[in-house]
Design a protein around this motif. Sequence first.
Motif, PDB file in Angstrom:
ATOM      1  N   ALA A  48      81.656  32.594  -2.234  1.00  0.00           N
ATOM      2  CA  ALA A  48      80.225  32.485  -1.933  1.00  0.00           C
ATOM      3  C   ALA A  48      79.555  31.357  -2.688  1.00  0.00           C
ATOM      4  O   ALA A  48      78.395  31.034  -2.418  1.00  0.00           O
ATOM      5  N   ALA A  49      80.254  30.733  -3.619  1.00  0.00           N
ATOM      6  CA  ALA A  49      79.665  29.646  -4.397  1.00  0.00           C
ATOM      7  C   ALA A  49      79.501  28.369  -3.569  1.00  0.00           C
ATOM      8  O   ALA A  49      78.707  27.505  -3.929  1.00  0.00           O
ATOM      9  N   GLY A  50      80.230  28.257  -2.477  1.00  0.00           N
ATOM     10  CA  GLY A  50      80.096  27.080  -1.622  1.00  0.00           C
ATOM     11  C   GLY A  50      78.784  27.106  -0.858  1.00  0.00           C
ATOM     12  O   GLY A  50      78.149  28.149  -0.697  1.00  0.00           O
ATOM     13  N   LYS A  51      78.375  25.949  -0.388  1.00  0.00           N
ATOM     14  CA  LYS A  51      77.144  25.817   0.383  1.00  0.00           C
ATOM     15  C   LYS A  51      77.369  26.331   1.805  1.00  0.00           C
ATOM     16  O   LYS A  51      78.356  25.969   2.459  1.00  0.00           O
ATOM     17  N   ALA A  52      76.451  27.169   2.279  1.00  0.00           N
ATOM     18  CA  ALA A  52      76.538  27.648   3.668  1.00  0.00           C
ATOM     19  C   ALA A  52      76.381  26.459   4.612  1.00  0.00           C
ATOM     20  O   ALA A  52      75.557  25.572   4.381  1.00  0.00           O
ATOM     21  N   CYS A  53      77.184  26.449   5.650  1.00  0.00           N
ATOM     22  CA  CYS A  53      77.091  25.367   6.643  1.00  0.00           C
ATOM     23  C   CYS A  53      77.185  25.960   8.050  1.00  0.00           C
ATOM     24  O   CYS A  53      77.986  25.528   8.874  1.00  0.00           O
ATOM     25  N   ASP A  54      76.331  26.968   8.290  1.00  0.00           N
ATOM     26  CA  ASP A  54      76.315  27.641   9.595  1.00  0.00           C
ATOM     27  C   ASP A  54      76.012  26.692  10.742  1.00  0.00           C
ATOM     28  O   ASP A  54      76.408  26.953  11.877  1.00  0.00           O
ATOM     29  N   HIS A  55      75.304  25.607  10.459  1.00  0.00           N
ATOM     30  CA  HIS A  55      74.995  24.649  11.527  1.00  0.00           C
ATOM     31  C   HIS A  55      76.259  23.955  12.046  1.00  0.00           C
ATOM     32  O   HIS A  55      76.271  23.426  13.156  1.00  0.00           O
ATOM     33  N   LEU A  56      77.330  23.971  11.242  1.00  0.00           N
ATOM     34  CA  LEU A  56      78.591  23.375  11.668  1.00  0.00           C
ATOM     35  C   LEU A  56      79.639  24.415  12.058  1.00  0.00           C
ATOM     36  O   LEU A  56      80.482  24.160  12.902  1.00  0.00           O
ATOM     37  N   LEU A  57      79.551  25.590  11.410  1.00  0.00           N
ATOM     38  CA  LEU A  57      80.582  26.603  11.600  1.00  0.00           C
ATOM     39  C   LEU A  57      79.998  27.959  11.251  1.00  0.00           C
ATOM     40  O   LEU A  57      79.574  28.166  10.113  1.00  0.00           O
ATOM     41  N   SER A  58      79.954  28.845  12.193  1.00  0.00           N
ATOM     42  CA  SER A  58      79.404  30.175  11.954  1.00  0.00           C
ATOM     43  C   SER A  58      80.137  30.853  10.800  1.00  0.00           C
ATOM     44  O   SER A  58      81.361  30.998  10.829  1.00  0.00           O
ATOM     45  N   GLY A  59      79.384  31.222   9.773  1.00  0.00           N
ATOM     46  CA  GLY A  59      79.970  31.869   8.603  1.00  0.00           C
ATOM     47  C   GLY A  59      80.721  30.929   7.693  1.00  0.00           C
ATOM     48  O   GLY A  59      81.344  31.366   6.731  1.00  0.00           O
ATOM     49  N   GLY A  60      80.654  29.656   7.982  1.00  0.00           N
ATOM     50  CA  GLY A  60      81.400  28.673   7.194  1.00  0.00           C
ATOM     51  C   GLY A  60      80.674  28.251   5.932  1.00  0.00           C
ATOM     52  O   GLY A  60      79.457  28.399   5.798  1.00  0.00           O
ATOM     53  N   ARG A  61      81.445  27.733   5.009  1.00  0.00           N
ATOM     54  CA  ARG A  61      80.922  27.196   3.756  1.00  0.00           C
ATOM     55  C   ARG A  61      81.636  25.878   3.479  1.00  0.00           C
ATOM     56  O   ARG A  61      82.685  25.588   4.050  1.00  0.00           O
ATOM     57  N   CYS A  62      81.050  25.113   2.579  1.00  0.00           N
ATOM     58  CA  CYS A  62      81.672  23.857   2.199  1.00  0.00           C
ATOM     59  C   CYS A  62      81.423  23.576   0.727  1.00  0.00           C
ATOM     60  O   CYS A  62      80.501  24.130   0.122  1.00  0.00           O
ATOM     61  N   CYS A  63      82.278  22.741   0.177  1.00  0.00           N
ATOM     62  CA  CYS A  63      82.106  22.309  -1.205  1.00  0.00           C
ATOM     63  C   CYS A  63      82.678  20.899  -1.331  1.00  0.00           C
ATOM     64  O   CYS A  63      83.647  20.550  -0.659  1.00  0.00           O
ATOM     65  N   PRO A  64      82.045  20.087  -2.173  1.00  0.00           N
ATOM     66  CA  PRO A  64      82.540  18.723  -2.350  1.00  0.00           C
ATOM     67  C   PRO A  64      83.667  18.665  -3.376  1.00  0.00           C
ATOM     68  O   PRO A  64      83.752  19.499  -4.282  1.00  0.00           O
ATOM     69  N   TYR A  65      84.526  17.686  -3.216  1.00  0.00           N
ATOM     70  CA  TYR A  65      85.488  17.318  -4.246  1.00  0.00           C
ATOM     71  C   TYR A  65      85.694  15.817  -4.146  1.00  0.00           C
ATOM     72  O   TYR A  65      86.208  15.332  -3.133  1.00  0.00           O
ATOM     73  N   LYS A  66      85.214  15.120  -5.138  1.00  0.00           N
ATOM     74  CA  LYS A  66      85.231  13.654  -5.168  1.00  0.00           C
ATOM     75  C   LYS A  66      84.587  13.144  -3.883  1.00  0.00           C
ATOM     76  O   LYS A  66      83.458  13.499  -3.603  1.00  0.00           O
ATOM     77  N   ASP A  67      85.266  12.332  -3.088  1.00  0.00           N
ATOM     78  CA  ASP A  67      84.676  11.763  -1.871  1.00  0.00           C
ATOM     79  C   ASP A  67      84.886  12.634  -0.640  1.00  0.00           C
ATOM     80  O   ASP A  67      84.634  12.200   0.484  1.00  0.00           O
ATOM     81  N   TYR A  68      85.348  13.862  -0.826  1.00  0.00           N
ATOM     82  CA  TYR A  68      85.714  14.741   0.286  1.00  0.00           C
ATOM     83  C   TYR A  68      84.856  15.999   0.317  1.00  0.00           C
ATOM     84  O   TYR A  68      84.307  16.420  -0.688  1.00  0.00           O
ATOM     85  N   ILE A  69      84.780  16.593   1.488  1.00  0.00           N
ATOM     86  CA  ILE A  69      84.119  17.883   1.667  1.00  0.00           C
ATOM     87  C   ILE A  69      85.173  18.849   2.196  1.00  0.00           C
ATOM     88  O   ILE A  69      85.867  18.554   3.178  1.00  0.00           O
ATOM     89  N   ILE A  70      85.270  19.983   1.536  1.00  0.00           N
ATOM     90  CA  ILE A  70      86.217  21.028   1.927  1.00  0.00           C
ATOM     91  C   ILE A  70      85.433  22.090   2.694  1.00  0.00           C
ATOM     92  O   ILE A  70      84.460  22.644   2.176  1.00  0.00           O
TER      93      ILE A  70
END
Length: 104
Positions: A48-70
Amino acid sequence: MPRAFFHPLAEQDLKDITYFIAQDDVDRALAFAEELEAICQKRALFPAAGKACDHLLSGGRCCPYKDYIIYYRSVPKLNAIEILHILHGARDHERIMRDEHYGH
């Protein structure tokens, strides 16, 4: 213990990233791939620490690592997260995520 597992698209992303970096430095490419995998496993501990990204994926989350987004989603019944994509920050994430279809 929670764990992360990789969707085939994320596995391909990891291979592509490794190959790209290996063009300049094979050792760095392998080390970076290990770093990404370790970050994903750590994320499984606190999904749950990742940022919610429902606009891209229902129930999805994302987090950065260097120049990448997971991008990932929780899979509570497996006590896990599924890594869906690992994308460079300069790519068109909205188009890529919109064009993908993830099974549940």
